[in-house]
Scaffold this motif. Structure first.
Motif, short mmCIF file in Angstrom:
data_model
loop_
_atom_site.label_atom_id
_atom_site.label_comp_id
_atom_site.label_asym_id
_atom_site.label_seq_id
_atom_site.Cartn_x
_atom_site.Cartn_y
_atom_site.Cartn_z
N GLU A 146 118.07 -0.53 -27.12
CA GLU A 146 118.41 -1.15 -25.69
C GLU A 146 117.67 -0.62 -24.69
O GLU A 146 117.76 -1.22 -23.63
N GLN A 147 117.07 0.44 -24.99
CA GLN A 147 116.14 1.30 -24.02
C GLN A 147 114.89 0.69 -23.99
O GLN A 147 114.04 0.83 -23.08
N GLY A 148 114.33 -0.38 -24.86
CA GLY A 148 113.13 -1.11 -24.88
C GLY A 148 112.30 -0.20 -26.14
O GLY A 148 110.93 -0.67 -26.11
N HIS A 149 112.66 0.72 -26.55
CA HIS A 149 111.75 1.53 -27.71
C HIS A 149 111.47 0.64 -28.86
O HIS A 149 112.55 0.08 -29.45
N VAL A 150 110.06 0.44 -29.21
CA VAL A 150 109.55 -0.14 -30.51
C VAL A 150 109.95 0.58 -31.78
O VAL A 150 109.35 1.87 -31.73
N TYR A 151 110.79 0.01 -32.77
CA TYR A 151 110.81 0.59 -34.03
C TYR A 151 110.07 -0.10 -35.03
O TYR A 151 109.76 0.58 -36.11
N ALA A 152 109.66 -1.24 -35.08
CA ALA A 152 108.97 -2.05 -35.96
C ALA A 152 108.44 -3.05 -35.22
O ALA A 152 108.91 -3.74 -34.27
N HIS A 153 106.94 -3.44 -35.72
CA HIS A 153 106.47 -4.60 -35.23
C HIS A 153 105.78 -5.51 -36.72
O HIS A 153 105.43 -4.94 -37.58
N GLY A 154 106.07 -6.62 -36.36
CA GLY A 154 105.57 -7.57 -37.61
C GLY A 154 104.65 -8.63 -37.14
O GLY A 154 104.51 -9.20 -36.04
N VAL A 155 103.89 -9.16 -38.18
CA VAL A 155 103.13 -10.22 -37.87
C VAL A 155 103.04 -11.16 -39.10
O VAL A 155 103.13 -10.61 -40.29
N SER A 156 103.19 -12.34 -38.86
CA SER A 156 103.31 -13.38 -40.07
C SER A 156 102.58 -14.58 -39.91
O SER A 156 102.37 -15.11 -38.99
N THR A 157 101.97 -14.94 -41.26
CA THR A 157 101.30 -16.22 -41.25
C THR A 157 102.35 -17.32 -41.83
O THR A 157 102.64 -16.79 -43.07
N CYS A 158 102.53 -18.23 -41.51
CA CYS A 158 103.42 -19.14 -42.26
C CYS A 158 102.66 -20.69 -42.45
O CYS A 158 101.72 -21.01 -41.62
N MET A 159 102.97 -21.30 -43.49
CA MET A 159 102.37 -22.68 -43.97
C MET A 159 103.28 -23.68 -43.34
O MET A 159 104.64 -23.58 -43.54
N ILE A 160 102.85 -24.64 -42.72
CA ILE A 160 103.56 -25.74 -42.21
C ILE A 160 103.66 -26.78 -43.33
O ILE A 160 102.28 -27.20 -44.03
N ILE A 161 104.82 -27.28 -43.58
CA ILE A 161 104.86 -28.55 -44.48
C ILE A 161 105.65 -29.57 -44.09
O ILE A 161 106.66 -29.54 -43.65
N ASN A 162 104.74 -30.75 -44.12
CA ASN A 162 105.29 -31.90 -43.62
C ASN A 162 105.90 -32.82 -44.79
O ASN A 162 105.55 -33.07 -45.60
N LEU A 163 107.41 -32.76 -44.51
CA LEU A 163 108.08 -33.47 -45.86
C LEU A 163 107.96 -34.91 -45.72
O LEU A 163 108.39 -35.52 -46.66
#
Length: 165
Positions: A146-163
């Motif tokens: 709640e004070q804005g301190h960062v505890y973890a950071h993530g980056v993700s690559t996602c595949m886009i799938i057209n159904l």
């Protein structure tokens, strides 16, 4: 002294929710979850995190550490934090997808900066889209107190799938 604790909870059939997702844009589907019109997925019920806000290209979840999230050394297990960040990043990608288009995580990288414990109180996991292409998306997220301190950071690559193809 050994003290036992007990926890019970319920969830809805995730396949029914998945069928509903196919009939809506990602943004509309996520908003229906946020408004309580569509149930949370079982993983969100299990780990007790939920959406606070949904915008196109930006999603915020709330998470509060509990004892049942702990690893054997007295802090929240990295897999729990990874799940929360992976979910908020995936939802951010989903918020930008039209009906009939889904995603899946291809790659996930999490940096753990500080230990998360029950003393942290309510935390926010916020994700932002970096790039949305035809076949892949790149997204990042932070877990903050709640004070804005960062505890973890993530980056993700996602595949886009057209159904629809």
């Amino acid at each position: 002294m050994k003290t036992n604790r007990k926890r019970t909870y319920e969830w809805m059939n995730p396949l029914e929710t998945a069928d509903k997702a196919k009939t809506m844009s990602g943004f509309d589907f996520l908003n229906s979850i946020s408004k309580g019109e569509t149930p949370l997925p079982p993983i969100a019920e299990t780990l007790e995190f939920h959406p606070l806000s949904v915008e196109i290209g930006r999603v915020v979840f709330e998470f509060e550490a509990k004892e049942y999230h702990y690893n054997p050394i007295g802090s929240v297990h990295g897999g729990v934090i990874s799940t929360v960040l992976d979910t908020v990043m995936g939802c951010t990608v989903h918020s930008m997808l039209p009906q009939g288009v889904i995603y899946t995580t291809l790659e996930l990288k999490i940096n753990f900066i500080k230990a998360v414990t029950i003393k942290n109180g309510k935390m926010k996991a916020e994700a932002r889209i970096i790039h949305l292409g035809k076949n892949t998306a790149l997204v990042e997220a932070d877990l903050r107190d709640e004070q804005g301190h960062v505890y973890a950071h993530g980056v993700s690559t996602c595949m886009i799938i057209n159904l629809n193809k």
